[in-house]
Design a protein around this motif. Sequence first.
Motif, mmCIF file in Angstrom:
data_model
loop_
_atom_site.group_PDB
_atom_site.id
_atom_site.type_symbol
_atom_site.label_atom_id
_atom_site.label_comp_id
_atom_site.label_asym_id
_atom_site.label_seq_id
_atom_site.Cartn_x
_atom_site.Cartn_y
_atom_site.Cartn_z
ATOM 1 N N THR A 10 -10.841 -20.470 -41.666
ATOM 2 C CA THR A 10 -11.354 -21.044 -40.425
ATOM 3 C C THR A 10 -12.185 -22.271 -40.750
ATOM 4 O OG1 THR A 10 -11.384 -18.893 -39.353
ATOM 5 C CG2 THR A 10 -12.754 -20.606 -38.361
ATOM 6 N N ASN A 28 -14.025 -24.153 -33.638
ATOM 7 C CA ASN A 28 -13.482 -23.432 -34.783
ATOM 8 C C ASN A 28 -11.972 -23.336 -34.642
ATOM 9 O OD1 ASN A 28 -16.025 -22.914 -35.908
ATOM 10 N ND2 ASN A 28 -16.289 -21.092 -34.659
ATOM 11 N N THR A 74 -8.657 -21.547 -36.752
ATOM 12 C CA THR A 74 -8.187 -20.684 -37.835
ATOM 13 C C THR A 74 -6.729 -21.011 -38.102
ATOM 14 O OG1 THR A 74 -9.739 -18.940 -37.239
ATOM 15 C CG2 THR A 74 -7.850 -18.294 -38.576
#
Length: 105
Positions: free
Chosen positions: A48, A64, A66
Amino acid sequence: APAPVIVSPPKPATFITTNLRAPSLPESVYETVEVSVTVTNIGEQEGTYTAVLRIEGDIAGTQNVTLAGGASRDVVFPIPVMSSIRAYIVTIDQLVTTLQMPEAN
């Protein structure tokens, strides 16, 4: 005897950012504009990454993302239009671009 098999561990997640884009706006005021950047995981493991958008050096947003190893994705930041200044310096990591704001009518 057979030769030993060397198994190297997968490379950890390593992220690069490319293609920072800010729209060039027509001469009208929108409520938000979208600044986008491409995030790529050049490692082999999932990880991430926190993309930090700065406008004139101040943090304007974080996201964020991932990503599996080798994957990439565009991250979009909606930015409210600020009509008092015409151009802003926008940065993510080492990437720099200018965000042009429309004139308030």
